[in-house]
Scaffold this motif. Structure first.
Motif, PDB file in Angstrom:
ATOM      1  N   ALA A  45      44.421  40.696  47.109  1.00  0.00           N
ATOM      2  CA  ALA A  45      43.255  40.252  46.344  1.00  0.00           C
ATOM      3  C   ALA A  45      41.968  40.817  46.940  1.00  0.00           C
ATOM      4  O   ALA A  45      41.067  41.264  46.214  1.00  0.00           O
ATOM      5  N   GLU A  46      41.881  40.818  48.267  1.00  0.00           N
ATOM      6  CA  GLU A  46      40.676  41.333  48.927  1.00  0.00           C
ATOM      7  C   GLU A  46      40.516  42.826  48.675  1.00  0.00           C
ATOM      8  O   GLU A  46      39.405  43.305  48.404  1.00  0.00           O
ATOM      9  N   ILE A  47      41.615  43.571  48.718  1.00  0.00           N
ATOM     10  CA  ILE A  47      41.552  45.018  48.550  1.00  0.00           C
ATOM     11  C   ILE A  47      41.030  45.401  47.166  1.00  0.00           C
ATOM     12  O   ILE A  47      40.282  46.370  47.026  1.00  0.00           O
ATOM     13  N   VAL A  48      41.422  44.653  46.143  1.00  0.00           N
ATOM     14  CA  VAL A  48      40.990  45.003  44.777  1.00  0.00           C
ATOM     15  C   VAL A  48      39.826  44.142  44.290  1.00  0.00           C
ATOM     16  O   VAL A  48      39.436  44.220  43.120  1.00  0.00           O
ATOM     17  N   PRO A 184      39.209  51.210  45.920  1.00  0.00           N
ATOM     18  CA  PRO A 184      39.827  50.671  44.695  1.00  0.00           C
ATOM     19  C   PRO A 184      38.951  49.671  43.961  1.00  0.00           C
ATOM     20  O   PRO A 184      39.020  49.556  42.726  1.00  0.00           O
ATOM     21  N   LYS A 185      38.108  48.949  44.681  1.00  0.00           N
ATOM     22  CA  LYS A 185      37.221  47.972  44.034  1.00  0.00           C
ATOM     23  C   LYS A 185      36.290  48.619  43.027  1.00  0.00           C
ATOM     24  O   LYS A 185      35.824  47.960  42.082  1.00  0.00           O
ATOM     25  N   SER A 193      41.900  41.845  35.060  1.00  0.00           N
ATOM     26  CA  SER A 193      43.128  41.730  35.844  1.00  0.00           C
ATOM     27  C   SER A 193      43.642  43.126  36.135  1.00  0.00           C
ATOM     28  O   SER A 193      43.324  44.089  35.442  1.00  0.00           O
ATOM     29  N   VAL A 194      44.459  43.220  37.191  1.00  0.00           N
ATOM     30  CA  VAL A 194      45.014  44.516  37.569  1.00  0.00           C
ATOM     31  C   VAL A 194      46.403  44.297  38.151  1.00  0.00           C
ATOM     32  O   VAL A 194      46.645  43.329  38.884  1.00  0.00           O
ATOM     33  N   GLN A 195      47.319  45.176  37.810  1.00  0.00           N
ATOM     34  CA  GLN A 195      48.652  45.216  38.409  1.00  0.00           C
ATOM     35  C   GLN A 195      48.784  46.517  39.173  1.00  0.00           C
ATOM     36  O   GLN A 195      48.386  47.569  38.670  1.00  0.00           O
ATOM     37  N   PHE A 196      49.319  46.458  40.384  1.00  0.00           N
ATOM     38  CA  PHE A 196      49.599  47.698  41.103  1.00  0.00           C
ATOM     39  C   PHE A 196      50.896  47.558  41.886  1.00  0.00           C
ATOM     40  O   PHE A 196      51.286  46.468  42.300  1.00  0.00           O
TER      41      PHE A 196
END
Length: 347
Positions: A45-48, A184-185, A193-196
């Motif tokens: 969560a922090e990374i994105v 990435p942010k 929302s994002v899926q990776f």
């Protein structure tokens, strides 16, 4: 060992990942008691730049949970006509979420902004409600092309105008970030929302992340459970995911360098039709129709050189570089294609 260019999904975990998996502290994740998964979700969560995150078993599961959490049955979703969610997820939009796909033909994965605007439904008793816009970055069917930040911002502005959320299928999000040279942010700020994926180029054995607002992830957790994704001592694989995020992102640049070298080598071969300038990440698409053979026969010829690849159409081939591919493998592949092309061109 064969040179496996079929996909970056064939990567295997590093020794450090295997050690971490063996020693992982685990608990029941359905109860929220797996400390390793909890750590992974906080880190992701922090990374994105999102409030919360959810570990899911695969990118497809993550995308389907994302759609379910944004929509209601009978809604409509706008997406590119060759997007993974529409094209490669076994009609999950229809059969699982019960939503209708409104597809738009894109260029390198980019749906024209005016066509997105035109696709938004009016409030009409005859029409479904437009409930979601989906983007894919990198865009797989376009050969790993990157959606520019300016384009993502434009789509996001349209979404705000019509109060429609944006979901990003970022299976290869970090390839896009490395390719653009950004955090990435800088991409995910234009999404709800994002899926990776933690697998693919990041080399974890399985798993993906869905990230978004806290209340959204709370809904998503329930949908994940319904789809059979409520795992127990998942920290065993989550431990590899932590290492993937902490140690494996920067090395993706090596895959990009190898892909560009391979593309440039192929571009020098008579009968191979490739846009080497358009290779932006770790994926290559090229056409072989000028050789007078179809994709199936071309791949059979590659197999004789102990090279594995996938077709991406009747006369289109896909190569994907990853951690298991070396510079020597690139050189050997170019020489093999030269040999195959010379035989076919001379027929």
């Amino acid at each position: 060992m064969p040179i496996d260019l079929r996909s970056d999904t064939v990567t295997v975990p590093t020794q450090k990942m295997r050690d971490a998996m063996r020693d992982a502290v685990v608990g029941d994740d359905v109860y929220g008691e797996d400390p390793t998964i909890n750590q992974l979700e906080r880190l992701a969560a922090e990374i994105v730049g999102k409030e919360a995150a959810l570990f899911v078993t695969s990118g497809t599961q993550g995308n389907q949970v994302a759609v379910l959490s944004h929509t209601q049955r009978g809604d409509e979703v706008i997406l590119e006509e060759h997007s993974h969610i529409f094209y490669h997820e076994t009609a999950g939009l229809a059969t699982i979420a019960g939503v209708q796909a409104r597809t738009i033909k894109g260029v390198n994965g980019q749906m024209p902004i005016p066509e997105i605007v035109s696709a938004v439904r009016e409030d009409d008793v005859h029409c479904p409600s437009t409930a979601l816009i989906c983007l894919e970055n990198t865009h797989g069917d376009s050969g790993g092309r990157i959606l520019p930040l300016s384009y993502m911002e434009e789509v996001f502005q349209v979404s705000r105008q019509y109060q429609i959320p944006v979901h990003l299928d970022g299976a290869r999000l970090f390839n896009a970030a490395i390719g653009l040279g950004v955090d990435p942010k800088e991409m995910t700020k234009y999404t709800d929302s994002v899926q990776f994926c933690l697998s693919k180029g990041l080399s974890a054995p399985m798993g993906s992340i869905l990230a978004g607002p806290k209340e959204y992830i709370k809904r998503a957790r329930k949908w994940r459970k319904m789809l059979g994704g409520g795992t127990r001592q998942a920290g065993i694989v989550g431990a590899a995911g932590i290492i993937a995020l902490e140690e494996m992102v920067d090395r993706l640049q090596e895959d990009h360098i190898h892909a560009k070298a391979l593309a440039e080598g192929l571009a020098c071969i008579d009968g191979i039709d490739i846009d080497a300038e358009g290779v932006e990440t770790n994926m290559i698409m090229f056409f072989i129709d000028k050789l007078g053979v179809d994709a199936g026969e071309f791949i059979r010829q590659l197999n004789k050189f102990d090279i594995l690849a996938n077709p991406s159409g009747p006369f289109r081939i896909r190569f994907v570089t990853h951690r298991g591919i070396t510079k020597d493998d690139i050189d050997r592949t170019i020489e093999a294609v030269k040999h195959i092309a010379a035989k076919k061109v001379n027929i």
